[in-house]
Design a protein around this motif. Structure first.
Motif, PDB file in Angstrom:
ATOM      1  N   ARG A  16       4.240   4.003   1.125  1.00 58.62           N
ATOM      2  CA  ARG A  16       5.047   4.123   2.356  1.00 58.62           C
ATOM      3  C   ARG A  16       4.799   2.962   3.292  1.00 58.62           C
ATOM      4  NH1 ARG A  16       6.579   9.634   5.078  1.00 58.62           N
ATOM      5  NH2 ARG A  16       7.450   8.065   6.484  1.00 58.62           N
ATOM      6  N   ALA A  17       3.506   2.647   3.474  1.00 56.34           N
ATOM      7  CA  ALA A  17       3.133   1.513   4.346  1.00 56.34           C
ATOM      8  C   ALA A  17       3.738   0.226   3.796  1.00 56.34           C
ATOM      9  CB  ALA A  17       1.615   1.413   4.426  1.00 56.34           C
ATOM     10  N   LEU A  18       3.700   0.086   2.475  1.00 55.41           N
ATOM     11  CA  LEU A  18       4.238  -1.110   1.839  1.00 55.41           C
ATOM     12  C   LEU A  18       5.746  -1.231   2.071  1.00 55.41           C
ATOM     13  CD1 LEU A  18       3.461  -3.508  -0.008  1.00 55.41           C
ATOM     14  CD2 LEU A  18       4.142  -2.092  -1.950  1.00 55.41           C
ATOM     15  N   GLU A  19       6.421  -0.077   2.010  1.00 54.35           N
ATOM     16  CA  GLU A  19       7.864  -0.070   2.228  1.00 54.35           C
ATOM     17  C   GLU A  19       8.191  -0.487   3.675  1.00 54.35           C
ATOM     18  OE1 GLU A  19      10.275   0.003   0.329  1.00 54.35           O
ATOM     19  OE2 GLU A  19      12.038   0.674   1.451  1.00 54.35           O
ATOM     20  N   ASP A  20       7.365  -0.045   4.624  1.00 55.71           N
ATOM     21  CA  ASP A  20       7.565  -0.456   6.025  1.00 55.71           C
ATOM     22  C   ASP A  20       7.438  -1.978   6.156  1.00 55.71           C
ATOM     23  OD1 ASP A  20       7.993   2.124   6.736  1.00 55.71           O
ATOM     24  OD2 ASP A  20       5.946   2.493   7.490  1.00 55.71           O
ATOM     25  N   ILE A  21       6.439  -2.527   5.450  1.00 55.36           N
ATOM     26  CA  ILE A  21       6.244  -3.987   5.503  1.00 55.36           C
ATOM     27  C   ILE A  21       7.462  -4.698   4.907  1.00 55.36           C
ATOM     28  CG2 ILE A  21       4.824  -5.914   4.661  1.00 55.36           C
ATOM     29  CD1 ILE A  21       2.459  -3.857   4.658  1.00 55.36           C
ATOM     30  N   ARG A  22       7.961  -4.147   3.801  1.00 58.88           N
ATOM     31  CA  ARG A  22       9.115  -4.770   3.133  1.00 58.88           C
ATOM     32  C   ARG A  22      10.324  -4.805   4.083  1.00 58.88           C
ATOM     33  NH1 ARG A  22      13.712  -3.942   0.808  1.00 58.88           N
ATOM     34  NH2 ARG A  22      13.680  -1.718   1.278  1.00 58.88           N
ATOM     35  N   ILE A  23      10.550  -3.665   4.755  1.00 57.23           N
ATOM     36  CA  ILE A  23      11.694  -3.624   5.672  1.00 57.23           C
ATOM     37  C   ILE A  23      11.500  -4.614   6.828  1.00 57.23           C
ATOM     38  CG2 ILE A  23      12.927  -2.173   7.355  1.00 57.23           C
ATOM     39  CD1 ILE A  23      12.349   0.171   5.309  1.00 57.23           C
ATOM     40  N   ALA A  24      10.268  -4.666   7.337  1.00 55.09           N
ATOM     41  CA  ALA A  24       9.967  -5.570   8.463  1.00 55.09           C
ATOM     42  C   ALA A  24      10.115  -7.035   8.073  1.00 55.09           C
ATOM     43  CB  ALA A  24       8.561  -5.298   8.984  1.00 55.09           C
ATOM     44  N   ALA A  25       9.939  -7.351   6.767  1.00 54.54           N
ATOM     45  CA  ALA A  25      10.048  -8.747   6.329  1.00 54.54           C
ATOM     46  C   ALA A  25      11.423  -9.056   5.754  1.00 54.54           C
ATOM     47  CB  ALA A  25       8.955  -9.037   5.292  1.00 54.54           C
ATOM     48  N   LEU A  26      11.849  -8.240   4.753  1.00 49.83           N
ATOM     49  CA  LEU A  26      13.054  -8.579   3.989  1.00 49.83           C
ATOM     50  C   LEU A  26      14.263  -7.712   4.324  1.00 49.83           C
ATOM     51  CD1 LEU A  26      11.327  -9.026   0.491  1.00 49.83           C
ATOM     52  CD2 LEU A  26      11.709 -10.767   2.242  1.00 49.83           C
ATOM     53  N   ARG A  60       8.759 -15.226  -2.937  1.00 46.64           N
ATOM     54  CA  ARG A  60       7.305 -15.016  -3.102  1.00 46.64           C
ATOM     55  C   ARG A  60       6.875 -13.711  -2.428  1.00 46.64           C
ATOM     56  NH1 ARG A  60       7.482 -20.399  -2.084  1.00 46.64           N
ATOM     57  NH2 ARG A  60       6.707 -20.191   0.032  1.00 46.64           N
ATOM     58  N   ILE A  61       7.474 -13.461  -1.241  1.00 48.62           N
ATOM     59  CA  ILE A  61       7.124 -12.207  -0.537  1.00 48.62           C
ATOM     60  C   ILE A  61       7.579 -11.009  -1.363  1.00 48.62           C
ATOM     61  CG2 ILE A  61       7.590 -10.796   1.515  1.00 48.62           C
ATOM     62  CD1 ILE A  61       5.681 -13.165   1.987  1.00 48.62           C
ATOM     63  N   ALA A  62       8.816 -11.075  -1.874  1.00 48.67           N
ATOM     64  CA  ALA A  62       9.343  -9.967  -2.687  1.00 48.67           C
ATOM     65  C   ALA A  62       8.437  -9.725  -3.887  1.00 48.67           C
ATOM     66  CB  ALA A  62      10.763 -10.278  -3.144  1.00 48.67           C
ATOM     67  N   GLU A  63       7.974 -10.820  -4.489  1.00 48.65           N
ATOM     68  CA  GLU A  63       7.119 -10.679  -5.662  1.00 48.65           C
ATOM     69  C   GLU A  63       5.774 -10.065  -5.295  1.00 48.65           C
ATOM     70  OE1 GLU A  63       5.431 -13.664  -8.970  1.00 48.65           O
ATOM     71  OE2 GLU A  63       7.389 -14.214  -8.110  1.00 48.65           O
ATOM     72  N   ALA A  64       5.232 -10.522  -4.167  1.00 53.66           N
ATOM     73  CA  ALA A  64       3.934  -9.987  -3.723  1.00 53.66           C
ATOM     74  C   ALA A  64       4.053  -8.490  -3.459  1.00 53.66           C
ATOM     75  CB  ALA A  64       3.487 -10.714  -2.463  1.00 53.66           C
ATOM     76  N   ILE A  65       5.196  -8.117  -2.832  1.00 49.95           N
ATOM     77  CA  ILE A  65       5.403  -6.673  -2.570  1.00 49.95           C
ATOM     78  C   ILE A  65       5.479  -5.904  -3.881  1.00 49.95           C
ATOM     79  CG2 ILE A  65       7.072  -4.997  -1.708  1.00 49.95           C
ATOM     80  CD1 ILE A  65       7.624  -6.930   0.613  1.00 49.95           C
ATOM     81  N   ALA A  66       6.235  -6.418  -4.864  1.00 51.63           N
ATOM     82  CA  ALA A  66       6.386  -5.737  -6.162  1.00 51.63           C
ATOM     83  C   ALA A  66       5.034  -5.584  -6.841  1.00 51.63           C
ATOM     84  CB  ALA A  66       7.351  -6.523  -7.051  1.00 51.63           C
TER      85      ALA A  66
END
Ligand code: PHE
Length: 340
Positions: A16-26, A60-66
């Motif tokens: 969940r926390a990771l998903e919040d970061i993804r939305i905040a970035a991408l 790179r960010i998308a990959e790091a998140i994945a």
């Protein structure tokens, strides 16, 4: 920015926390996405440099998140496996085991004994027509013999034929003789019905019918077969029997068979003793029955018998009350049932 995002990503404690970061970035309004929007206002030269750089960052960010997502998923799975761990070394709790109803046991025993003598099993319907239950068995029309059976009647069939719950398994004799060529050697187990109810009678009960038809079958075969059956069934070497003349419309001569028994407290011992117990009805198949079934009485003859299976089960296994058989009481089957 990239370092900052990477630090947040690797610190994300769960999906969940990771998903919040993804939305905040991408996400649509994410920091990376906002930067991408500025590309439109740049000059072509600037864009040529900033475009690939921003795209690279985004990828790179998308990959790091994945990657972080994979790690978190695996950790979650490991946690779940640990929590749901089964200790296969624990002793098992024995599952409740079904038991064979005494009637099933007795059916099987009877069928096995007769199978060894060359009998096959035949079955017929519980709902019979008047023809198979009575007429073909030489019950005269409107004869009181039909009444002694305490018959359950149904409304008549479309062709006017009276329908009944079969009062005995003898209609299976008729069905077999009408469809099979002698030599015939069959037993027919099944449910039977009469309006009757007390300690020794239930409206539904069970019989096993027997039928032998051949060219020179005689009364001696009948006696020999039934005595052999009883010795096997009751497990006694010495067994004294008695054949008493009786009347059935479908056999002539007819006889009821009694066996010697004595009571030893609650236990009934079959085979010896000073008392007689009736266990079955029998006789030579009446010529009228052979004729009704399309067999020539000058060519064929045979014998038939019928016995109450519930009675036999009570006797052999010391069960006092017939009504327990059909009560569906779990405790009864635990007590009187048999391991399969
Ligand atoms: N059908 C008879 C009854 O129910 C038993 C029987 C069967 C007698 C076959 C003779 C021959 O009482």
């Amino acid at each position: 920015l990239e370092n900052d995002l990477n630090a947040k990503i690797s610190a994300a404690p769960d999906e969940r926390a990771l998903e919040d970061i993804r939305i905040a970035a991408l996400g649509k309004k994410g920091v990376v996405s906002e930067k991408m929007k500025t590309l439109g206002k740049m000059s072509p030269e600037e864009r040529q440099i900033a475009g690939p750089a921003l795209n690279g960052l985004k990828n790179r960010i998308a990959e790091a998140i994945a990657k972080r997502k994979d790690v978190l998923e695996e950790a979650a799975l490991a946690r779940q496996l640990e929590a749901e761990r089964v200790d296969v070394t624990l002793p098992v709790r024995a599952p409740g085991r079904g038991r064979l109803h005494p009637l099933t046991k007795v059916f099987n025993e009877v069928a096995e004994i007769f199978a060894a003598m060359g009998f096959e099993v035949r079955e017929g319907p519980d709902i019979e027509d008047d023809f198979h239950n009575f007429t073909a068995l030489n019950f005269p029309p409107e004869h009181p013999a039909r009444e002694i059976h305490d018959t359950f009647f149904f409304p008549p069939r479309e062709d006017g034929e009276k329908m009944v719950l079969r009062t005995h398994t003898s209609p299976v004799q008729v069905r077999t003789m009408m469809t099979e060529k002698p030599p015939i050697r069959i037993i027919a187990p099944g449910r039977t019905f009469r309006c009757d109810s007390d300690q020794t009678h239930t409206p539904m009960f069970h019989q096993v019918e027997g039928l032998v038809i051949d060219k020179s079958t005689h009364m001696g075969h009948l006696k020999g077969t039934l005595e052999a059956f009883c010795r096997e069934f009751f497990g006694v070497k010495e067994l004294e029997t008695r054949f008493r003349p009786h009347f059935f419309p479908f056999t002539e001569p007819s006889a009821e068979m009694d066996v010697r028994y004595e009571r030893d407290g609650a236990v009934v011992k079959i085979g010896q003793g000073d008392k007689w117990m009736e266990i079955l009805g029998s006789g030579m198949v009446h010529p009228n029955v052979l004729k009704a079934c399309g067999l020539d009485p000058d060519e064929y003859q045979g014998f038939a018998f019928g016995m109450g299976i519930d009675r036999l089960a009570m006797l052999k296994y010391g069960i006092p009350d017939l009504r327990g058989f059909f009560s569906g009481d779990q405790r009864w089957i635990e007590h009187y049932g048999f391991a399969p």
